[in-house]
Design a protein around this motif. Structure first.
Motif, PDB file in Angstrom:
ATOM      1  N   ALA A 174     -15.779  -1.406  -0.373  1.00  0.00           N
ATOM      2  CA  ALA A 174     -15.852  -1.012  -1.779  1.00  0.00           C
ATOM      3  C   ALA A 174     -14.722  -0.066  -2.145  1.00  0.00           C
ATOM      4  O   ALA A 174     -14.129  -0.157  -3.224  1.00  0.00           O
ATOM      5  N   ILE A 175     -14.399   0.862  -1.236  1.00  0.00           N
ATOM      6  CA  ILE A 175     -13.292   1.791  -1.486  1.00  0.00           C
ATOM      7  C   ILE A 175     -11.971   1.037  -1.565  1.00  0.00           C
ATOM      8  O   ILE A 175     -11.110   1.335  -2.399  1.00  0.00           O
ATOM      9  N   ALA A 176     -11.815   0.022  -0.683  1.00  0.00           N
ATOM     10  CA  ALA A 176     -10.588  -0.779  -0.714  1.00  0.00           C
ATOM     11  C   ALA A 176     -10.460  -1.528  -2.034  1.00  0.00           C
ATOM     12  O   ALA A 176      -9.365  -1.621  -2.613  1.00  0.00           O
ATOM     13  N   VAL A 177     -11.578  -2.064  -2.546  1.00  0.00           N
ATOM     14  CA  VAL A 177     -11.545  -2.764  -3.833  1.00  0.00           C
ATOM     15  C   VAL A 177     -11.177  -1.796  -4.952  1.00  0.00           C
ATOM     16  O   VAL A 177     -10.364  -2.105  -5.828  1.00  0.00           O
ATOM     17  N   GLU A 178     -11.765  -0.604  -4.918  1.00  0.00           N
ATOM     18  CA  GLU A 178     -11.477   0.389  -5.946  1.00  0.00           C
ATOM     19  C   GLU A 178     -10.011   0.815  -5.904  1.00  0.00           C
ATOM     20  O   GLU A 178      -9.358   0.975  -6.943  1.00  0.00           O
ATOM     21  N   GLU A 179      -9.482   1.016  -4.697  1.00  0.00           N
ATOM     22  CA  GLU A 179      -8.072   1.412  -4.574  1.00  0.00           C
ATOM     23  C   GLU A 179      -7.147   0.304  -5.057  1.00  0.00           C
ATOM     24  O   GLU A 179      -6.110   0.578  -5.676  1.00  0.00           O
ATOM     25  N   ALA A 180      -7.513  -0.948  -4.775  1.00  0.00           N
ATOM     26  CA  ALA A 180      -6.685  -2.065  -5.239  1.00  0.00           C
ATOM     27  C   ALA A 180      -6.688  -2.147  -6.759  1.00  0.00           C
ATOM     28  O   ALA A 180      -5.644  -2.382  -7.386  1.00  0.00           O
ATOM     29  N   ALA A 201      -7.239   0.379  -8.809  1.00  0.00           N
ATOM     30  CA  ALA A 201      -6.494   1.537  -9.310  1.00  0.00           C
ATOM     31  C   ALA A 201      -4.990   1.319  -9.187  1.00  0.00           C
ATOM     32  O   ALA A 201      -4.217   1.717 -10.066  1.00  0.00           O
ATOM     33  N   ALA A 202      -4.573   0.655  -8.088  1.00  0.00           N
ATOM     34  CA  ALA A 202      -3.152   0.385  -7.914  1.00  0.00           C
ATOM     35  C   ALA A 202      -2.642  -0.596  -8.966  1.00  0.00           C
ATOM     36  O   ALA A 202      -1.526  -0.450  -9.476  1.00  0.00           O
ATOM     37  N   GLN A 203      -3.445  -1.577  -9.318  1.00  0.00           N
ATOM     38  CA  GLN A 203      -3.048  -2.524 -10.349  1.00  0.00           C
ATOM     39  C   GLN A 203      -2.930  -1.848 -11.710  1.00  0.00           C
ATOM     40  O   GLN A 203      -2.035  -2.161 -12.494  1.00  0.00           O
ATOM     41  N   GLU A 204      -3.840  -0.911 -11.976  1.00  0.00           N
ATOM     42  CA  GLU A 204      -3.776  -0.197 -13.248  1.00  0.00           C
ATOM     43  C   GLU A 204      -2.586   0.754 -13.295  1.00  0.00           C
ATOM     44  O   GLU A 204      -1.973   0.961 -14.341  1.00  0.00           O
ATOM     45  N   ALA A 205      -2.268   1.350 -12.140  1.00  0.00           N
ATOM     46  CA  ALA A 205      -1.156   2.301 -12.094  1.00  0.00           C
ATOM     47  C   ALA A 205       0.196   1.596 -12.073  1.00  0.00           C
ATOM     48  O   ALA A 205       1.197   2.143 -12.551  1.00  0.00           O
ATOM     49  N   HIS A 206       0.253   0.379 -11.541  1.00  0.00           N
ATOM     50  CA  HIS A 206       1.504  -0.377 -11.446  1.00  0.00           C
ATOM     51  C   HIS A 206       1.312  -1.727 -12.112  1.00  0.00           C
ATOM     52  O   HIS A 206       1.163  -2.762 -11.423  1.00  0.00           O
ATOM     53  N   PRO A 207       1.281  -1.791 -13.432  1.00  0.00           N
ATOM     54  CA  PRO A 207       1.112  -3.082 -14.116  1.00  0.00           C
ATOM     55  C   PRO A 207       2.322  -3.980 -13.881  1.00  0.00           C
ATOM     56  O   PRO A 207       3.401  -3.531 -13.485  1.00  0.00           O
ATOM     57  N   ALA A 208       2.124  -5.244 -14.136  1.00  0.00           N
ATOM     58  CA  ALA A 208       3.223  -6.202 -13.974  1.00  0.00           C
ATOM     59  C   ALA A 208       4.373  -5.818 -14.898  1.00  0.00           C
ATOM     60  O   ALA A 208       4.149  -5.446 -16.057  1.00  0.00           O
ATOM     61  N   PRO A 209       5.618  -5.872 -14.418  1.00  0.00           N
ATOM     62  CA  PRO A 209       6.758  -5.468 -15.247  1.00  0.00           C
ATOM     63  C   PRO A 209       6.922  -6.371 -16.458  1.00  0.00           C
ATOM     64  O   PRO A 209       6.713  -7.579 -16.389  1.00  0.00           O
ATOM     65  N   ASP A 210       7.294  -5.743 -17.564  1.00  0.00           N
ATOM     66  CA  ASP A 210       7.495  -6.475 -18.820  1.00  0.00           C
ATOM     67  C   ASP A 210       8.873  -7.130 -18.788  1.00  0.00           C
ATOM     68  O   ASP A 210       9.878  -6.504 -18.436  1.00  0.00           O
ATOM     69  N   ALA A 211       8.898  -8.385 -19.166  1.00  0.00           N
ATOM     70  CA  ALA A 211      10.185  -9.106 -19.147  1.00  0.00           C
ATOM     71  C   ALA A 211      11.182  -8.502 -20.116  1.00  0.00           C
ATOM     72  O   ALA A 211      12.392  -8.638 -19.945  1.00  0.00           O
ATOM     73  N   HIS A 212      10.721  -7.792 -21.173  1.00  0.00           N
ATOM     74  CA  HIS A 212      11.605  -7.209 -22.166  1.00  0.00           C
ATOM     75  C   HIS A 212      11.922  -5.745 -21.880  1.00  0.00           C
ATOM     76  O   HIS A 212      12.566  -5.079 -22.677  1.00  0.00           O
ATOM     77  N   ALA A 213      11.429  -5.258 -20.720  1.00  0.00           N
ATOM     78  CA  ALA A 213      11.645  -3.837 -20.440  1.00  0.00           C
ATOM     79  C   ALA A 213      13.011  -3.582 -19.842  1.00  0.00           C
ATOM     80  O   ALA A 213      13.423  -2.444 -19.692  1.00  0.00           O
ATOM     81  N   GLY A 214      13.731  -4.619 -19.465  1.00  0.00           N
ATOM     82  CA  GLY A 214      15.061  -4.425 -18.887  1.00  0.00           C
ATOM     83  C   GLY A 214      14.954  -4.065 -17.429  1.00  0.00           C
ATOM     84  O   GLY A 214      13.941  -4.276 -16.772  1.00  0.00           O
ATOM     85  N   HIS A 215      16.033  -3.497 -16.911  1.00  0.00           N
ATOM     86  CA  HIS A 215      16.078  -3.157 -15.488  1.00  0.00           C
ATOM     87  C   HIS A 215      15.960  -1.660 -15.286  1.00  0.00           C
ATOM     88  O   HIS A 215      16.369  -1.133 -14.260  1.00  0.00           O
ATOM     89  N   GLY A 216      15.374  -0.967 -16.236  1.00  0.00           N
ATOM     90  CA  GLY A 216      15.296   0.491 -16.125  1.00  0.00           C
ATOM     91  C   GLY A 216      14.073   0.972 -15.406  1.00  0.00           C
ATOM     92  O   GLY A 216      13.798   2.162 -15.406  1.00  0.00           O
ATOM     93  N   GLY A 217      13.294   0.049 -14.778  1.00  0.00           N
ATOM     94  CA  GLY A 217      12.111   0.479 -14.057  1.00  0.00           C
ATOM     95  C   GLY A 217      10.881   0.274 -14.918  1.00  0.00           C
ATOM     96  O   GLY A 217      10.921  -0.269 -15.995  1.00  0.00           O
ATOM     97  N   THR A 218       9.765   0.747 -14.417  1.00  0.00           N
ATOM     98  CA  THR A 218       8.496   0.615 -15.126  1.00  0.00           C
ATOM     99  C   THR A 218       8.456   1.560 -16.298  1.00  0.00           C
ATOM    100  O   THR A 218       9.186   2.542 -16.366  1.00  0.00           O
ATOM    101  N   ALA A 219       7.545   1.268 -17.219  1.00  0.00           N
ATOM    102  CA  ALA A 219       7.470   2.055 -18.441  1.00  0.00           C
ATOM    103  C   ALA A 219       6.960   3.449 -18.193  1.00  0.00           C
ATOM    104  O   ALA A 219       7.279   4.369 -18.915  1.00  0.00           O
ATOM    105  N   ALA A 220       6.126   3.643 -17.173  1.00  0.00           N
ATOM    106  CA  ALA A 220       5.548   4.966 -16.911  1.00  0.00           C
ATOM    107  C   ALA A 220       5.433   5.171 -15.412  1.00  0.00           C
ATOM    108  O   ALA A 220       5.219   4.234 -14.653  1.00  0.00           O
ATOM    109  N   GLU A 221       5.636   6.378 -15.011  1.00  0.00           N
ATOM    110  CA  GLU A 221       5.507   6.708 -13.596  1.00  0.00           C
ATOM    111  C   GLU A 221       4.031   6.742 -13.226  1.00  0.00           C
ATOM    112  O   GLU A 221       3.185   7.194 -13.997  1.00  0.00           O
TER     113      GLU A 221
END
Length: 272
Positions: free
Chosen positions: A39-45, A47-67
């Motif tokens: 259950a902890i592994a599922v929760e961490e996974a 949380a990781a998806q929420e913290a690192h969303p899929a990169p936006d194709a229009h965001a350019g190469h400047g990295g993710t929108a938020a740290e």
């Protein structure tokens, strides 16, 4: 029953609770900890998806929108929680409930029928398991940590303890009803009638009390959830079964010694 006898039974009850807690801890560690880790592994996974969303194709190469926010360091590590923390919690729980069950045994002995101390201890343990855990579990089953909505923890805890209180009160009412019906219906029929009444009234309470619809997040693996719930049920079943057997043996010895040491009634023949 003399106060010294009750005190001796209380000590034996706490000792039996300690023995039961040791075996329940073994079951909790072997059977219960793997689903908790899952259950902890599922929760961490999640949380990781929420913290690192899929990169936006229009965001350019400047990295993710938020740290991503820095992870908070745990006050108590997971290995300590699953060993010393778990052992402490289960043992304290077993000793406390063992003492309470011993007091209930002292009250029930001789009042619920002509049962031996061992049989009375077994019936006390079975009644405690049913009213304190099984009935509330059927209405509000256990869930792994960090699975439900954190905003409703208080509400869910209140409903669970309300169900425990209601179950215990209904159990006591069933015992009283069975005792009063026994002279008219006989012990067996009175027991069946009282048990049927307990089931019916408990079923009505299940319908009237609100459900825990937000106790489990959507998308949580159903197999992992039921594995945790079955493990939780197994821990409680082992705890109360071992307590019933251990305390029955200890209580039998205490009461046998008290009976053997009791003075003979006046006018009784003195062997010699």
């Amino acid at each position: 029953m003399h106060a010294s006898t009750v005190r001796s039974l209380l000590v034996r009850g706490m000792l039996a609770g300690l023995i039961a807690g040791l075996l329940a801890f073994a079951v909790a560690y072997v059977v219960g900890e793997p689903p908790v880790d899952g259950a902890i592994a599922v929760e961490e996974a999640q949380a990781a998806q929420e913290a690192h969303p899929a990169p936006d194709a229009h965001a350019g190469h400047g990295g993710t929108a938020a740290e991503a926010p820095e992870e908070e360091e745990e006050a108590v590590s997971r290995p300590v929680q699953s060993t010393f923390g778990l052992a402490t919690g289960v043992l304290v729980y077993g000793v406390a409930l063992g003492g309470i069950a011993a007091l209930a045994f002292s009250f029930a002995l001789g009042r619920i029928g002509r049962f031996s101390p061992r049989a009375t201890a077994a019936l006390t343990a079975a009644a405690a398991f049913t009213t304190v855990y099984l009935v509330p579990f059927l209405k509000y089953p256990a869930t792994p940590p960090a699975v439900g909505n954190p905003d409703t923890i208080g509400k869910r805890t209140t409903l669970f303890f309300l169900m425990i209180l209601l179950s215990v009160l209904l159990g006591l009412a069933a015992v009283i009803a069975g005792r009063r019906l026994a002279p008219r219906l006989g012990n067996w029929n009175a027991t069946l009638a009282a048990a049927a009444g307990f089931v019916v009234v408990t079923g009505v309470a299940f319908v009237l009390l609100p459900a825990n619809d937000d106790a489990v997040k959507a998308g949580f693996p159903a197999a992992l959830l039921w594995e945790f719930r079955l493990a939780s049920l197994a821990v409680q079943a082992v705890l109360w079964a071992v307590f019933g057997v251990a305390f029955g043996v200890l209580a039998q010895k205490v009461l046998a010694a008290r009976t053997a040491g009791a003075p003979a009634p006046a006018g009784a023949p003195i062997p010699g």
